[in-house]
Motif scaffolding. Sequence first.
Motif, mmCIF file in Angstrom:
data_model
loop_
_atom_site.group_PDB
_atom_site.id
_atom_site.type_symbol
_atom_site.label_atom_id
_atom_site.label_comp_id
_atom_site.label_asym_id
_atom_site.label_seq_id
_atom_site.Cartn_x
_atom_site.Cartn_y
_atom_site.Cartn_z
ATOM 1 N N TRP A 1 1.140 -1.653 0.067
ATOM 2 C CA TRP A 1 -0.138 0.562 0.275
ATOM 3 C C TRP A 1 1.315 0.649 -0.176
ATOM 4 O O TRP A 1 0.422 2.299 -0.007
ATOM 5 C CB TRP A 1 -0.599 -0.271 1.039
ATOM 6 C CG TRP A 1 -0.119 -0.020 2.244
ATOM 7 C CD1 TRP A 1 -0.180 -1.106 3.051
ATOM 8 C CD2 TRP A 1 0.086 0.937 2.992
ATOM 9 N NE1 TRP A 1 0.229 -0.864 4.606
ATOM 10 C CE2 TRP A 1 0.586 1.001 4.828
ATOM 11 C CE3 TRP A 1 -0.199 2.287 2.930
ATOM 12 C CZ2 TRP A 1 0.841 1.709 5.542
ATOM 13 C CZ3 TRP A 1 0.722 3.032 4.196
ATOM 14 C CH2 TRP A 1 1.070 2.582 5.135
ATOM 15 N N TRP B 1 4.152 1.738 -2.384
ATOM 16 C CA TRP B 1 3.825 2.084 -3.519
ATOM 17 C C TRP B 1 4.541 -0.001 -3.772
ATOM 18 O O TRP B 1 4.947 -0.647 -3.876
ATOM 19 C CB TRP B 1 5.147 1.569 -3.584
ATOM 20 C CG TRP B 1 5.530 1.955 -5.424
ATOM 21 C CD1 TRP B 1 6.312 1.097 -6.041
ATOM 22 C CD2 TRP B 1 4.955 2.542 -6.542
ATOM 23 N NE1 TRP B 1 6.358 1.519 -7.567
ATOM 24 C CE2 TRP B 1 5.098 2.489 -7.458
ATOM 25 C CE3 TRP B 1 3.025 3.656 -6.781
ATOM 26 C CZ2 TRP B 1 4.301 3.305 -8.530
ATOM 27 C CZ3 TRP B 1 3.228 4.333 -7.117
ATOM 28 C CH2 TRP B 1 3.733 4.069 -8.600
ATOM 29 N N TYR C 1 -2.024 7.214 1.681
ATOM 30 C CA TYR C 1 -3.199 5.996 0.447
ATOM 31 C C TYR C 1 -4.539 5.832 1.044
ATOM 32 O O TYR C 1 -5.837 6.041 0.649
ATOM 33 C CB TYR C 1 -2.636 5.351 0.991
ATOM 34 C CG TYR C 1 -3.243 2.926 0.445
ATOM 35 C CD1 TYR C 1 -3.009 3.526 -0.680
ATOM 36 C CD2 TYR C 1 -4.131 2.623 0.928
ATOM 37 C CE1 TYR C 1 -3.122 2.279 -1.147
ATOM 38 C CE2 TYR C 1 -4.358 1.540 0.935
ATOM 39 C CZ TYR C 1 -4.411 1.352 -0.074
ATOM 40 O OH TYR C 1 -5.068 -0.192 -1.946
ATOM 41 N N TYR D 1 -6.329 7.627 -1.083
ATOM 42 C CA TYR D 1 -6.515 7.171 -2.891
ATOM 43 C C TYR D 1 -7.864 6.363 -2.624
ATOM 44 O O TYR D 1 -9.016 6.317 -3.290
ATOM 45 C CB TYR D 1 -5.274 6.943 -2.978
ATOM 46 C CG TYR D 1 -5.432 5.589 -3.510
ATOM 47 C CD1 TYR D 1 -5.595 6.318 -5.240
ATOM 48 C CD2 TYR D 1 -5.649 4.235 -3.612
ATOM 49 C CE1 TYR D 1 -6.195 4.922 -6.525
ATOM 50 C CE2 TYR D 1 -5.285 3.085 -4.466
ATOM 51 C CZ TYR D 1 -5.673 3.470 -6.382
ATOM 52 O OH TYR D 1 -6.192 2.873 -7.182
ATOM 53 N N THR E 1 0.583 -2.516 -9.987
ATOM 54 C CA THR E 1 -0.465 -1.779 -9.870
ATOM 55 C C THR E 1 -0.265 -0.977 -10.003
ATOM 56 O O THR E 1 -1.504 -0.236 -10.619
ATOM 57 C CB THR E 1 -1.511 -2.072 -9.306
ATOM 58 O OG1 THR E 1 -0.847 -2.013 -7.839
ATOM 59 C CG2 THR E 1 -1.891 -3.856 -8.876
ATOM 60 N N THR E 2 1.121 -0.110 -9.961
ATOM 61 C CA THR E 2 0.991 1.266 -10.252
ATOM 62 C C THR E 2 0.626 2.252 -9.189
ATOM 63 O O THR E 2 0.135 3.487 -9.663
ATOM 64 C CB THR E 2 1.549 1.846 -11.658
ATOM 65 O OG1 THR E 2 0.235 1.980 -11.589
ATOM 66 C CG2 THR E 2 2.431 0.955 -12.372
ATOM 67 N N SER E 3 0.490 1.245 -7.823
ATOM 68 C CA SER E 3 -0.390 2.158 -6.857
ATOM 69 C C SER E 3 0.203 2.079 -5.835
ATOM 70 O O SER E 3 0.479 1.583 -5.445
ATOM 71 C CB SER E 3 -2.318 1.340 -7.315
ATOM 72 O OG SER E 3 -1.468 0.293 -6.293
ATOM 73 N N GLY E 4 -0.823 3.113 -4.472
ATOM 74 C CA GLY E 4 -0.297 3.558 -3.511
ATOM 75 C C GLY E 4 -0.045 4.485 -3.264
ATOM 76 O O GLY E 4 0.233 5.613 -3.668
ATOM 77 N N ARG F 1 2.222 8.089 -4.875
ATOM 78 C CA ARG F 1 1.550 8.399 -6.050
ATOM 79 C C ARG F 1 0.805 9.856 -5.601
ATOM 80 O O ARG F 1 0.334 10.437 -6.183
ATOM 81 C CB ARG F 1 0.389 7.397 -6.446
ATOM 82 C CG ARG F 1 -0.252 7.657 -8.532
ATOM 83 C CD ARG F 1 -1.517 6.771 -8.735
ATOM 84 N NE ARG F 1 -1.473 6.876 -9.823
ATOM 85 C CZ ARG F 1 -1.383 6.714 -10.874
ATOM 86 N NH1 ARG F 1 -1.196 5.561 -11.394
ATOM 87 N NH2 ARG F 1 -2.376 6.424 -12.320
ATOM 88 N N GLU F 2 0.413 9.309 -3.997
ATOM 89 C CA GLU F 2 -0.237 10.865 -3.819
ATOM 90 C C GLU F 2 0.259 11.620 -3.402
ATOM 91 O O GLU F 2 -0.487 12.879 -3.199
ATOM 92 C CB GLU F 2 -1.346 10.625 -2.529
ATOM 93 C CG GLU F 2 -2.565 9.361 -2.520
ATOM 94 C CD GLU F 2 -3.245 10.163 -3.854
ATOM 95 O OE1 GLU F 2 -4.472 10.627 -3.846
ATOM 96 O OE2 GLU F 2 -3.665 8.751 -4.513
ATOM 97 N N ASP G 1 -2.065 11.996 -12.177
ATOM 98 C CA ASP G 1 -3.468 11.291 -12.392
ATOM 99 C C ASP G 1 -2.597 11.285 -14.604
ATOM 100 O O ASP G 1 -3.565 10.610 -14.389
ATOM 101 C CB ASP G 1 -4.852 12.041 -12.021
ATOM 102 C CG ASP G 1 -5.325 11.430 -10.501
ATOM 103 O OD1 ASP G 1 -4.412 10.494 -10.064
ATOM 104 O OD2 ASP G 1 -5.640 12.136 -10.427
#
Length: 277
Positions: free
Chosen positions: A163, A165, A228, A231, A169-172, A175-176, A182
């Motif tokens: 969570w 990174w 997170y 997100y 899934t290039t998420s976490g 990214r924020e 985006d």
Amino acid sequence: MDSRKLPADIHHSGNGEHIVPASLPIDLDKGLLNRSFYELEEAFEGQQGLADLVGSLTEKTASFRRLLLEDKRPLTEAQMAHLVEQMFTARRKIWPVIEEQGAARVGEMMRDLLEGHGDLMQRMTRFEEALPATGKAKRVIRDMGAEILHFSDPERYPLMTRWVWDQGTTSGAVREFIRGGDYLTAFPFGESPEMFEGLRQWMREALLELGVYRDVPYMVDIILAHQYSQYVRAMAEGFLRSDFGGQTDFTEQIRKLLGVEVHRRMGGSRIKRDAIH
């Protein structure tokens, strides 16, 4: 020397290893971190509320160190449950694997991750390969190892859960911190310990500029969890909502991500004990 150009490696110094922060491939926005910090102060009603959360994380570290580093006896099932209870993603998927292997054997794997032979990457790989899990349980073994490393020694190891990174899934949370993220199509962070330490070093510098000098490793964790949670809130109508039981209070989401939520402390196990298919 510009810290962003430090070599990406792990070296041993004295009686412990030190992770050298890697250069981050994308510029992160300190303004977004500052905003997160001020939102946290307001949501937790000032420094005392944050201090209470730090206190809970300190207690978590104390229990990890006591069971994994100080007490060398084989772990009992109850002690293993106490550890897993505090691992948000692992506790929902890993328990059937632990029951199959036995708490004492899995405890040995955890201690090998912390103090076994080889460098950090060798120990992490050995830990992930030692547990014969598949499917969803296999994916959380990385999170389990990340929790063990970080909360047993938060000064030495950054938090490296998915969570924070997940390159796949290039998420976490990372990214924020990217303004306009985006609209980006490539996020070449990778998942190396050096990258996570580079992120933590960037956050540490930003917190020092805000006048935060105490409990910095835990404050980094709290801000990552807050990012997170934002997100998750943005995805509230999607599948992530089920992971948090439909919660809308992001302070409780933060506690849950960090394994120290209030409701768990009030009684009742959060471990999912049925088999994973």
